[in-house]
Design a protein around this motif. Structure first.
Motif, PDB file in Angstrom:
ATOM      1  N   GLY A   1       0.786  -1.234   0.000  1.00 15.45           N
ATOM      2  CA  GLY A   1       0.000   0.000   0.000  1.00 15.45           C
ATOM      3  C   GLY A   1       0.815   1.279   0.000  1.00 15.45           C
ATOM      4  N   ASP A   2       2.126   1.161   0.039  1.00 18.21           N
ATOM      5  CA  ASP A   2       2.982   2.354   0.129  1.00 18.21           C
ATOM      6  C   ASP A   2       4.135   2.194  -0.872  1.00 18.21           C
ATOM      7  OD1 ASP A   2       4.794   4.369   0.824  1.00 18.21           O
ATOM      8  OD2 ASP A   2       4.378   4.213   2.967  1.00 18.21           O
ATOM      9  N   PHE A   3       3.959   2.765  -2.046  1.00 20.66           N
ATOM     10  CA  PHE A   3       4.940   2.617  -3.124  1.00 20.66           C
ATOM     11  C   PHE A   3       6.306   3.153  -2.711  1.00 20.66           C
ATOM     12  CE2 PHE A   3       7.130   4.379  -6.864  1.00 20.66           C
ATOM     13  CZ  PHE A   3       7.230   3.232  -7.643  1.00 20.66           C
ATOM     14  N   ASP A   4       6.341   4.291  -2.022  1.00 18.29           N
ATOM     15  CA  ASP A   4       7.616   4.891  -1.617  1.00 18.29           C
ATOM     16  C   ASP A   4       8.367   3.980  -0.641  1.00 18.29           C
ATOM     17  OD1 ASP A   4       7.181   7.100  -3.181  1.00 18.29           O
ATOM     18  OD2 ASP A   4       6.279   8.283  -1.566  1.00 18.29           O
ATOM     19  N   PHE A   5       7.634   3.371   0.278  1.00 15.40           N
ATOM     20  CA  PHE A   5       8.236   2.441   1.236  1.00 15.40           C
ATOM     21  C   PHE A   5       8.827   1.232   0.508  1.00 15.40           C
ATOM     22  CE2 PHE A   5       7.883  -1.319   3.978  1.00 15.40           C
ATOM     23  CZ  PHE A   5       8.497  -0.885   5.152  1.00 15.40           C
ATOM     24  N   PHE A   6       8.059   0.687  -0.422  1.00 15.85           N
ATOM     25  CA  PHE A   6       8.506  -0.461  -1.209  1.00 15.85           C
ATOM     26  C   PHE A   6       9.777  -0.124  -1.977  1.00 15.85           C
ATOM     27  CE2 PHE A   6       8.569  -3.200  -4.941  1.00 15.85           C
ATOM     28  CZ  PHE A   6       8.233  -4.444  -4.422  1.00 15.85           C
ATOM     29  N   GLU A   7       9.792   1.028  -2.636  1.00 18.96           N
ATOM     30  CA  GLU A   7      10.945   1.441  -3.427  1.00 18.96           C
ATOM     31  C   GLU A   7      12.170   1.725  -2.556  1.00 18.96           C
ATOM     32  OE1 GLU A   7      11.309   1.849  -6.942  1.00 18.96           O
ATOM     33  OE2 GLU A   7       9.555   0.545  -6.796  1.00 18.96           O
ATOM     34  N   LYS A   8      11.931   2.199  -1.349  1.00 24.22           N
ATOM     35  CA  LYS A   8      13.037   2.557  -0.460  1.00 24.22           C
ATOM     36  C   LYS A   8      13.761   1.330   0.088  1.00 24.22           C
ATOM     37  CE  LYS A   8      14.092   5.242   3.719  1.00 24.22           C
ATOM     38  NZ  LYS A   8      13.527   6.119   4.793  1.00 24.22           N
ATOM     39  N   TYR A   9      13.041   0.220   0.255  1.00 25.08           N
ATOM     40  CA  TYR A   9      13.623  -0.929   0.939  1.00 25.08           C
ATOM     41  C   TYR A   9      13.783  -2.185   0.081  1.00 25.08           C
ATOM     42  CZ  TYR A   9      13.185   1.791   5.185  1.00 25.08           C
ATOM     43  OH  TYR A   9      13.311   2.779   6.133  1.00 25.08           O
ATOM     44  N   LYS A  10      13.399  -2.148  -1.190  1.00 29.14           N
ATOM     45  CA  LYS A  10      13.609  -3.308  -2.058  1.00 29.14           C
ATOM     46  C   LYS A  10      15.093  -3.445  -2.400  1.00 29.14           C
ATOM     47  CE  LYS A  10      13.047  -0.995  -6.546  1.00 29.14           C
ATOM     48  NZ  LYS A  10      12.203  -0.882  -7.760  1.00 29.14           N
ATOM     49  N   PHE A  11      15.491  -4.634  -2.830  1.00 28.26           N
ATOM     50  CA  PHE A  11      16.856  -4.831  -3.307  1.00 28.26           C
ATOM     51  C   PHE A  11      16.992  -4.107  -4.642  1.00 28.26           C
ATOM     52  CE2 PHE A  11      19.851  -7.117  -6.026  1.00 28.26           C
ATOM     53  CZ  PHE A  11      20.973  -7.195  -5.226  1.00 28.26           C
ATOM     54  N   HIS A  12      17.976  -3.218  -4.731  1.00 27.26           N
ATOM     55  CA  HIS A  12      18.207  -2.450  -5.955  1.00 27.26           C
ATOM     56  C   HIS A  12      19.712  -2.266  -6.089  1.00 27.26           C
ATOM     57  CE1 HIS A  12      18.507   1.081  -8.598  1.00 27.26           C
ATOM     58  NE2 HIS A  12      17.363   0.651  -9.110  1.00 27.26           N
TER      59      HIS A  12
ATOM     60  N   GLY B   1      21.784  -0.481  -7.934  1.00 27.31           N
ATOM     61  CA  GLY B   1      22.324   0.869  -7.921  1.00 27.31           C
ATOM     62  C   GLY B   1      22.335   1.472  -6.532  1.00 27.31           C
ATOM     63  N   ALA B   2      21.227   1.303  -5.806  1.00 25.91           N
ATOM     64  CA  ALA B   2      21.118   1.864  -4.460  1.00 25.91           C
ATOM     65  C   ALA B   2      22.080   1.180  -3.499  1.00 25.91           C
ATOM     66  CB  ALA B   2      19.682   1.715  -3.958  1.00 25.91           C
ATOM     67  N   VAL B   3      22.207  -0.139  -3.606  1.00 25.81           N
ATOM     68  CA  VAL B   3      23.139  -0.871  -2.735  1.00 25.81           C
ATOM     69  C   VAL B   3      24.566  -0.413  -2.996  1.00 25.81           C
ATOM     70  CG1 VAL B   3      24.134  -3.129  -2.201  1.00 25.81           C
ATOM     71  CG2 VAL B   3      21.654  -2.889  -2.477  1.00 25.81           C
ATOM     72  N   ARG B   4      24.913  -0.243  -4.253  1.00 32.16           N
ATOM     73  CA  ARG B   4      26.275   0.178  -4.595  1.00 32.16           C
ATOM     74  C   ARG B   4      26.544   1.623  -4.181  1.00 32.16           C
ATOM     75  NH1 ARG B   4      28.776  -2.061 -10.093  1.00 32.16           N
ATOM     76  NH2 ARG B   4      30.521  -1.041  -9.028  1.00 32.16           N
ATOM     77  N   ARG B   5      25.479   2.392  -3.977  1.00 25.18           N
ATOM     78  CA  ARG B   5      25.637   3.766  -3.475  1.00 25.18           C
ATOM     79  C   ARG B   5      25.768   3.786  -1.956  1.00 25.18           C
ATOM     80  NH1 ARG B   5      21.511   4.858  -7.269  1.00 25.18           N
ATOM     81  NH2 ARG B   5      19.960   4.919  -5.581  1.00 25.18           N
ATOM     82  N   GLY B   6      25.636   2.640  -1.323  1.00 27.28           N
ATOM     83  CA  GLY B   6      25.826   2.573   0.124  1.00 27.28           C
ATOM     84  C   GLY B   6      24.614   2.174   0.936  1.00 27.28           C
ATOM     85  N   GLU B   7      23.492   1.892   0.282  1.00 26.88           N
ATOM     86  CA  GLU B   7      22.267   1.532   1.009  1.00 26.88           C
ATOM     87  C   GLU B   7      22.225   0.017   1.251  1.00 26.88           C
ATOM     88  OE1 GLU B   7      18.707   3.305  -0.680  1.00 26.88           O
ATOM     89  OE2 GLU B   7      19.902   4.950  -1.488  1.00 26.88           O
ATOM     90  N   GLN B   8      23.170  -0.470   2.068  1.00 22.43           N
ATOM     91  CA  GLN B   8      23.279  -1.918   2.318  1.00 22.43           C
ATOM     92  C   GLN B   8      22.076  -2.492   3.057  1.00 22.43           C
ATOM     93  OE1 GLN B   8      26.128  -0.051   2.517  1.00 22.43           O
ATOM     94  NE2 GLN B   8      27.209  -0.989   0.820  1.00 22.43           N
ATOM     95  N   ILE B   9      21.298  -1.649   3.714  1.00 20.62           N
ATOM     96  CA  ILE B   9      20.117  -2.131   4.434  1.00 20.62           C
ATOM     97  C   ILE B   9      19.180  -2.897   3.506  1.00 20.62           C
ATOM     98  CG2 ILE B   9      18.848   0.025   4.055  1.00 20.62           C
ATOM     99  CD1 ILE B   9      18.632  -2.292   7.154  1.00 20.62           C
ATOM    100  N   ARG B  10      19.225  -2.559   2.211  1.00 19.98           N
ATOM    101  CA  ARG B  10      18.350  -3.216   1.240  1.00 19.98           C
ATOM    102  C   ARG B  10      18.674  -4.706   1.082  1.00 19.98           C
ATOM    103  NH1 ARG B  10      15.884   0.359  -2.794  1.00 19.98           N
ATOM    104  NH2 ARG B  10      16.306   2.547  -2.336  1.00 19.98           N
ATOM    105  N   LEU B  11      19.932  -5.087   1.347  1.00 24.28           N
ATOM    106  CA  LEU B  11      20.297  -6.499   1.290  1.00 24.28           C
ATOM    107  C   LEU B  11      19.485  -7.308   2.289  1.00 24.28           C
ATOM    108  CD1 LEU B  11      24.187  -6.131   1.169  1.00 24.28           C
ATOM    109  CD2 LEU B  11      22.699  -6.719  -0.753  1.00 24.28           C
ATOM    110  N   PHE B  12      19.076  -6.652   3.369  1.00 29.05           N
ATOM    111  CA  PHE B  12      18.313  -7.288   4.442  1.00 29.05           C
ATOM    112  C   PHE B  12      16.816  -7.006   4.323  1.00 29.05           C
ATOM    113  CE2 PHE B  12      16.501  -7.083   8.758  1.00 29.05           C
ATOM    114  CZ  PHE B  12      16.782  -8.366   9.206  1.00 29.05           C
ATOM    115  N   SER B  13      16.472  -5.742   4.160  1.00 31.67           N
ATOM    116  CA  SER B  13      15.055  -5.346   4.166  1.00 31.67           C
ATOM    117  C   SER B  13      14.254  -5.939   3.017  1.00 31.67           C
ATOM    118  CB  SER B  13      14.939  -3.819   4.141  1.00 31.67           C
ATOM    119  OG  SER B  13      15.524  -3.273   2.962  1.00 31.67           O
ATOM    120  N   SER B  14      14.896  -6.151   1.874  1.00 32.70           N
ATOM    121  CA  SER B  14      14.189  -6.701   0.709  1.00 32.70           C
ATOM    122  C   SER B  14      13.644  -8.098   0.990  1.00 32.70           C
ATOM    123  CB  SER B  14      15.123  -6.758  -0.499  1.00 32.70           C
ATOM    124  OG  SER B  14      16.272  -7.548  -0.221  1.00 32.70           O
ATOM    125  N   GLY B  15      14.239  -8.789   1.975  1.00 34.94           N
ATOM    126  CA  GLY B  15      13.789 -10.137   2.317  1.00 34.94           C
ATOM    127  C   GLY B  15      12.465 -10.173   3.048  1.00 34.94           C
TER     128      GLY B  15
END
Length: 215
Positions: A23-34, A36-50
């Motif tokens: 129900g929250d597109f911005d939340f989904f986009e912020k925490y999915k595995f991506h 480009g974002a991971v390589r920019r330093g957003e390592q939390i996505r390695l975990f949150s996407s699960g």
């Protein structure tokens, strides 16, 4: 079948976070595995996407599978070791995806499949004699046959990019469950050596294919 409280908690957290993402597109986009974002330093996505899923069917399949296999691992090991296997497999699944797609900056993925596959492979190592029942197949399938066959299919899917499926995350999660279980339970090398060797074959095959540039 009794279900351990930690399994209930993990399923509940997956449901809550997934529905937040639905129900929250911005939340989904912020925490999915991506990538480009991971390589920019957003390592939390390695975990949150699960903990995110694309839809109800994706969520249900992963949680339904976890429900059946989690208590096998908890019952034969412990809650603490199960947690290590679950989250270790989740991270290794994400890392293998990152490795294979590191130059595809727009590649993205979600789902608990890597963690769930790790739990499945741990359960197969611990109880190789168990049988699995799959939809549309009316006969029991030996767990080790499923384990080897699924990894071989994942290699085929990775090589040919079949479907909108994170085959590499599945494979990475399976490697995680396999490796972590053997590290924390080395007695398996004595009691289930044949199973250890058989399940290693697809992993070695993937390594060879990668080294030779064929995948």
């Amino acid at each position: 079948m009794d279900i351990n409280i930690i399994t209930i908690i993990i399923i509940a957290v997956n449901v809550i976070i997934s529905y937040k993402g639905f129900g929250d597109f911005d939340f989904f986009e912020k925490y999915k595995f991506h990538v480009g974002a991971v390589r920019r330093g957003e390592q939390i996505r390695l975990f949150s996407s699960g903990f995110l899923h694309v839809d109800n069917a994706h969520l249900f399949f992963n949680m339904f599978t976890l429900y059946f296999f989690a208590d096998v691992v908890i019952g034969l090991l412990s809650v603490t070791k199960f947690i290590i296997i679950y989250f270790g497999s989740l991270i290794l699944g994400s890392l293998l995806s990152l490795y294979f797609h590191k130059n595809e900056y727009h590649y993205s993925a979600v789902g608990a499949s890597g963690a769930v596959m790790g739990v499945i492979y741990s359960a197969i190592l611990l109880q190789p004699g168990m049988s699995l029942y799959m939809l549309f197949i009316p006969i029991p399938i030996p767990a080790y046959v499923f384990g080897i066959g699924y990894l071989l299919y994942s290699i085929y899917g990775m090589k040919n990019r079949i479907g909108n499926i994170g085959h590499d995350a599945h494979f990475g999660g399976a490697i995680g469950g396999y490796a972590i279980t053997l590290i924390i339970e080395p007695w398996l090398f004595k009691t289930n050596l044949l199973m250890v060797v058989l399940l290693a074959i697809p992993i070695i095959l993937l390594y060879i294919l990668r080294k030779t540039g064929r995948i």
